[in-house]
Each structure stands twice: as structure tokens, then as C-alpha cells.
Design a protein around this motif. Structure first.
Motif, short mmCIF file in Angstrom:
data_model
loop_
_atom_site.label_atom_id
_atom_site.label_comp_id
_atom_site.label_asym_id
_atom_site.label_seq_id
_atom_site.Cartn_x
_atom_site.Cartn_y
_atom_site.Cartn_z
N ALA A 258 0.87 -1.15 0.13
CA ALA A 258 -0.07 0.37 -0.02
C ALA A 258 0.93 1.24 -0.06
CB ALA A 258 -0.92 0.04 1.23
N ALA A 259 2.03 1.35 0.68
CA ALA A 259 2.70 2.18 0.71
C ALA A 259 3.59 2.60 -0.44
CB ALA A 259 3.81 2.14 1.91
N GLU B 238 2.39 1.54 -3.30
CA GLU B 238 1.49 2.38 -4.37
C GLU B 238 1.34 4.00 -4.05
OE1 GLU B 238 -3.15 1.76 -5.45
OE2 GLU B 238 -2.13 0.09 -4.16
N ILE B 239 1.19 4.26 -3.03
CA ILE B 239 0.91 5.73 -2.62
C ILE B 239 2.15 6.36 -3.16
CG2 ILE B 239 0.41 7.58 -1.00
CD1 ILE B 239 -1.16 5.28 0.60
N TYR B 240 3.41 5.83 -2.76
CA TYR B 240 4.56 6.59 -3.01
C TYR B 240 4.83 6.78 -4.63
CZ TYR B 240 9.61 7.17 -3.11
OH TYR B 240 11.00 7.94 -3.34
N ARG C 159 2.22 6.66 -6.85
CA ARG C 159 1.23 7.71 -7.25
C ARG C 159 1.74 9.15 -6.96
NH1 ARG C 159 -2.92 5.90 -4.81
NH2 ARG C 159 -2.87 7.34 -2.93
N GLU C 160 2.44 9.46 -5.70
CA GLU C 160 2.84 10.81 -5.18
C GLU C 160 4.02 11.09 -6.19
OE1 GLU C 160 1.14 12.78 -3.42
OE2 GLU C 160 -0.38 11.39 -2.69
N GLN D 134 3.93 17.84 -0.90
CA GLN D 134 4.14 16.46 -1.72
C GLN D 134 5.73 15.90 -1.30
OE1 GLN D 134 2.43 14.88 -3.88
NE2 GLN D 134 0.81 16.19 -4.88
N ARG E 281 5.22 14.33 2.07
CA ARG E 281 4.24 13.34 2.04
C ARG E 281 5.20 12.04 1.50
NH1 ARG E 281 -1.27 14.25 -0.86
NH2 ARG E 281 -1.65 12.11 -0.57
N PHE F 169 6.34 8.80 3.24
CA PHE F 169 6.12 7.36 2.80
C PHE F 169 7.10 6.47 2.57
CE2 PHE F 169 1.93 9.20 1.46
CZ PHE F 169 0.97 8.14 2.13
#
Length: 338
Positions: free
Chosen positions: A90-91, A93-95, A97-98, A145, A148, A152
Motif C-alpha cells: 500500500a505504501a 502504491e501511494i509513493y 502515485r505521489e 508533496q 508526504r 511514505f
């Protein structure tokens, strides 16, 4: 006085030598004393064996407790490892995307002449105050950003470390569990051997005929069973621990050995329900034990799971369906003695 003949003179040294050897052998035997037979090591008593058995059971119980605790810890480690992998995924995936969003802003700034142009493009306004506001907003977004992404990244690294630690712990626990399992099996094997020794110290009371059968006995005692049946019942109870009860004498004349005090049912479940897999295995162990000790204990036949084993044939055969779990002996092995 008679004169010895030449033949007699020739034989005399032989007799003298024989006599001398005989005397010498006698002297040696007398000096050595009477022959003493070798004494075999005394057989352990039931009391000694039971004491050894109790100590081994205590050791085995401890090993079994450690074994199951190790299994639980192993399962927890595996669960933690799976959770770490899920959080890491999950981390990441977010990483990702950001990261794409940050790269998009950076490209926009570069291709449109710096942060001001990028902010203008984002806002669509040309007013200086609006540009300043949009610039501040753009810088704020970029800072956010970055924060974040940094957060992450830390999450990702922490989860990766947790995953590695969980995997290492799972491997360590797996080795421990395997070792405990071997030790537990060894202890249980020793317990079985001692139980076998204890069993062999008991012999069925009564008279055994030349054809292998036994002279029948009369029931007695408060339980109305024969001495032979009582011994089998006691040994099974001590060895296998029958928690759901043992039924022996019953007055109903059904043509079997129960009214004669020569049969017992060793219940694996209650209320006519089908026993669990573990209890079925216990029933198989009781039946196998009865077969193994049948000659010494005077066991005539065994019924279990709609099959009958008889001492005359030494083999199992299928029985007809009697219409129920208990009637077909699926929930208990039945043992009858001569």
C-alpha cells in the motif's frame, strides 16, 4: 610275586599319565570352586516403571506445551509478515502515485519557464496578486508533496525492515518448532515403550487351554465383570484415558458377552454422535493394542467401525449394518474376553 609282562609294563605309563591328568583337573576344579551361574539383571517392577513413566510424561507434557507455544508464535510471526507485506504494498502504491504527481509538476515548471509559469498554467489567471497566490500555493503543494513522499519513504523502509524481521523470526521459530517436534516424538516413543513394558508385566488370570482358548470365569465385584475383563479394562483406561466412559456389564440378554461380564465398550463420543478424527484414531489405537496383547490377556474378539476381529482367525471382517452409529460401533471399540 607275579612279574609284570612287557605289555603290562608298556601300558602302565599311560595309566599313570591318565591318572595324573585326572588328578590335576580335579585339583583345578576344586580350587576354582563350584561354578556360579551368571545373574541376569533383575526386571524392573511395575512401581519402578510407573515412576519412570510419570517422569517421562511430565517431560513430554512440557515439550508439548513448548511445541504448541512455538507453533502459536510461529503463526503470529507469519501473520505479522503478511501484514507487513500488505502495508508495504500500500505504501509503495501511494509513493508511486505521489512520485508521478511530483514529476508532473516539475515538468510543467521546467517546460513553462519556472514556478511562476507553472502556477499560471495551473490557475489560468494573469493578475500579479493572483500569480503570487498561485505561486505560494504551488510551493505549498510541492512542500506538501515532498513531506508526504518523505513520510511514505520512511513508512516503506520501516515496513521493509519489519518484513525482514518477521521473516527472520518465522525462520527461527520454524527451526525451534521442528526441533521441539522431534523431541516430543522421541519422548512419546519412550512413553510407548515403557507402557509396553508395563503391559507385559500383566498376564490374564485364569486357566488357558492348549488350543489357545481360556476357561470361562464368573463375574464378580461391584462392576459385575470377570477378573480377566477387569484387567483389560484397567490397562486400557490407564494407557489410553477414555474420557467418555467405559460400559461393561448390562443385564439385557442380547446374546453377547455384556450380561456375562466379559465385554466392555470404550466410548469415543457421547450421545451417539460420530467421534472426531482424533477420537477415531484413539479407537484404532485401542483396537491395535488389544490385538497385540490378545493372546496374553485372553481377548476373544474386538468390534470397531462395523468390523470384527476374532482371535481364531486373526483378521478383520466386515459386519452387517445394524442401523446406527453406536450399533455399528463407530463411536466405540468393543472388547470381549474368553
Amino acid at each position: 610275586m607275579a612279574v609284570a609282562s612287557p605289555a603290562d609294563r608298556r601300558r602302565r605309563p599311560i595309566r599313570t599319565l591318565t591318572q595324573a591328568l585326572s588328578a590335576l583337573l580335579t585339583a583345578v576344579l576344586l580350587a576354582a570352586g563350584p561354578a556360579t551361574p551368571a545373574h541376569a539383571a533383575p526386571k524392573p517392577t511395575i512401581k519402578q516403571l510407573k515412576k519412570e513413566l510419570a517422569a517421562l510424561r511430565k517431560q513430554s507434557d512440557k515439550l508439548i506445551t513448548e511445541y504448541y507455544n512455538g507453533r502459536i508464535a510461529h503463526q503470529k510471526a507469519e501473520k505479522a509478515e503478511r501484514a507487513a507485506k500488505e502495508k508495504l504494498a500500500a505504501a509503495q502504491e501511494i509513493y508511486a502515485r505521489e512520485s508521478v504527481e511530483l514529476r508532473r509538476i516539475a515538468i510543467a515548471q521546467y517546460t513553462n519557464g519556472g514556478p511562476q509559469s507553472a502556477a499560471t498554467m495551473l490557475s489560468g489567471a494573469g493578475d500579479p496578486s493572483a500569480l503570487m497566490g498561485n505561486l505560494a500555493l504551488s510551493n505549498h503543494l510541492i512542500d506538501r508533496q515532498n513531506a508526504r513522499l518523505s513520510g511514505f519513504a520512511q513508512v516503506r523502509d520501516a515496513r521493509k525492515q519489519a518484513e525482514q524481521e518477521a521473516a527472520a523470526r518465522a525462520e527461527e521459530l520454524g527451526t525451534q518448532v521442528a526441533d521441539l517436534g522431534k523431541r516430543k516424538d522421541k519422548a512419546e516413543d519412550l512413553i510407548r515403550k515403557i507402557k509396553d513394558k508395563i503391559d507385559k508385566l500383566y498376564k490374564a488370570p485364569g486357566v488357558r487351554r492348549s488350543d489357545g482358548t481360556w476357561v470361562p470365569q464368573l463375574p464378580g465385584g461391584s462392576d459385575n465383570i470377570t477378573p480377566r475383563m477387569r484387567l483389560v479394562k484397567t490397562l486400557v483406561k490407564e494407557r489410553f484415558d477414555v474420557p467418555n466412559g467405559i460400559g461393561c456389564y448390562r443385564a439385557i440378554q442380547d446374546g453377547g458377552e455384556h450380561p456375562l461380564g466379559r465385554a466392555c465398550d470404550f466410548m469415543l463420543s457421547r450421545g451417539g454422535s460420530m467421534p472426531t478424527a482424533a477420537e477415531v484414531a484413539r479407537g484404532n489405537e485401542i483396537a491395535a493394542w488389544a490385538i497385540k496383547n490378545s493372546k496374553r490377556l485372553g481377548i476373544m474378539y474386538i468390534i470397531y467401525r462395523q468390523r470384527i476381529w476374532h482371535a481364531r482367525t486373526g483378521a478383520w471382517r466386515t459386519m452387517s449394518d445394524r442401523g446406527g452409529t453406536t450399533a455399528n460401533h463407530y463411536d466405540h471399540p468393543h472388547i470381549s474376553v474368553y
